[in-house]
Scaffold this active site. Structure first.
Site, PDB file in Angstrom:
ATOM      1  N   HIS A 160      -4.662   6.507  -1.340  1.00  0.00           N
ATOM      2  CA  HIS A 160      -3.482   5.695  -1.650  1.00  0.00           C
ATOM      3  C   HIS A 160      -2.706   5.405  -1.765  1.00  0.00           C
ATOM      4  O   HIS A 160      -1.662   6.388  -1.993  1.00  0.00           O
ATOM      5  CB  HIS A 160      -4.378   4.066  -2.846  1.00  0.00           C
ATOM      6  N   LYS A 164      -0.063   2.488  -6.649  1.00  0.00           N
ATOM      7  CA  LYS A 164      -1.618   1.975  -7.343  1.00  0.00           C
ATOM      8  C   LYS A 164      -1.474   3.147  -8.866  1.00  0.00           C
ATOM      9  O   LYS A 164      -1.427   3.809  -8.863  1.00  0.00           O
ATOM     10  CB  LYS A 164      -2.357   2.300  -5.748  1.00  0.00           C
TER      11      LYS A 164
END
Length: 266
Positions: A160, A164
């Site tokens: 990600h 995040k």
């Protein structure tokens, strides 16, 4: 039949902005309220570049009174665990159905939200991923785990963007849970370092960098062969569409029940 009235927490963020634009272009739904930590009192439409909507940004501390006053049917929440843990029970107490895409919730937080859904007789969809493609991905890895059994080592790798906050992703954890149930409740190992001979565990690994929206790979590794199943998100639109679909779906479901995205897709 009147439109379903939908409210949103985190309305001015990336996901919130996209969800509002999708709601405005979806028949049968109306944006009833918007909450955020910034731009309080401003028109949310003007804030996100959608034009004047006559829906002010409200402070989440007023969530209960605002949801009641606006006669909201469903609240969508894709924020952070600490905020969702407080706001979801408050919304349920106001008689509002829930769509929760927040990841990183602890077991205790999930239990408290579930208890509030049951106690207040509302319905909720709680899912680590609202992508239709991920729903299919989950079905495929379940079938693979069922057929391959315990003769194959399993590794789950997710990647990600560098903003995040939680790791591993909720989708990776859900994937591991699905596989574990099919393979006699294997335990998890989160990353590896030092002397750590492989046992029968499921390895889970997190990568963070750049602007990766979300990649998930499951590897079933046997002697002389391996099977890899992968889902890659190219745009947040896939999560937005699923969330709006779930919001339209949940209002007509049995109350006092927590559903997941597989129920919506079925």
């Amino acid at each position: 039949m009147s439109d379903i009235r939908v409210a949103l927490i985190g309305a001015c963020g990336k996901m919130g902005t996209q969800i509002i634009h999708r709601l405005l272009n979806t028949e049968g739904v109306t944006l009833s309220a918007a909450f955020d930590l910034v731009n309080i009192g401003k028109d949310v439409g003007e804030t996100i570049g959608a034009g004047k909507l006559n829906v002010p940004v409200s402070d989440s501390k007023d969530i209960s009174s605002v949801l009641r006053r606006t006669k909201t049917d469903v609240l969508i929440d894709f924020t952070i665990a600490s905020a969702t843990a407080a706001n979801a029970p408050a919304a349920a107490a106001a008689g509002v159905n829930l769509i929760i895409g927040t990841t990183g919730l602890t077991a205790e937080q999930k239990t408290n939200i579930t208890e509030s859904v049951v106690k207040n007789n509302v319905a909720a969809v709680i899912s680590s991923n609202y992508s239709i493609g991920v729903g299919v991905f989950f079905k495929l890895i379940k079938d693979a785990a069922k057929y391959l059994g315990n003769d194959y080592d399993v590794e789950v790798i997710e990647a990600h963007h560098n903003q995040k906050k939680d790791a591993p992703s909720g989708t990776a954890v859900t994937a591991a849970e699905i596989i574990s149930r099919e393979m006699n409740n294997k335990e998890y190992v989160f990353g590896r370092e030092g002397i750590c001979p492989r046992g029968k565990e499921i390895g889970i690994h997190a990568v963070r960098g750049g602007d990766i929206i979300g990649d998930h790979t499951v590897m079933f590794i046997g002697n002389s062969e391996r099977i890899e199943l992968r889902h890659q998100a190219h745009s947040r639109d896939i999560f937005v569409g699923g969330a709006v679909m779930a919001a339209k779906w949940v209002v007509s479901q049995k109350k006092g029940v927590v559903y997941d995205m597989s129920d919506v897709l079925n």
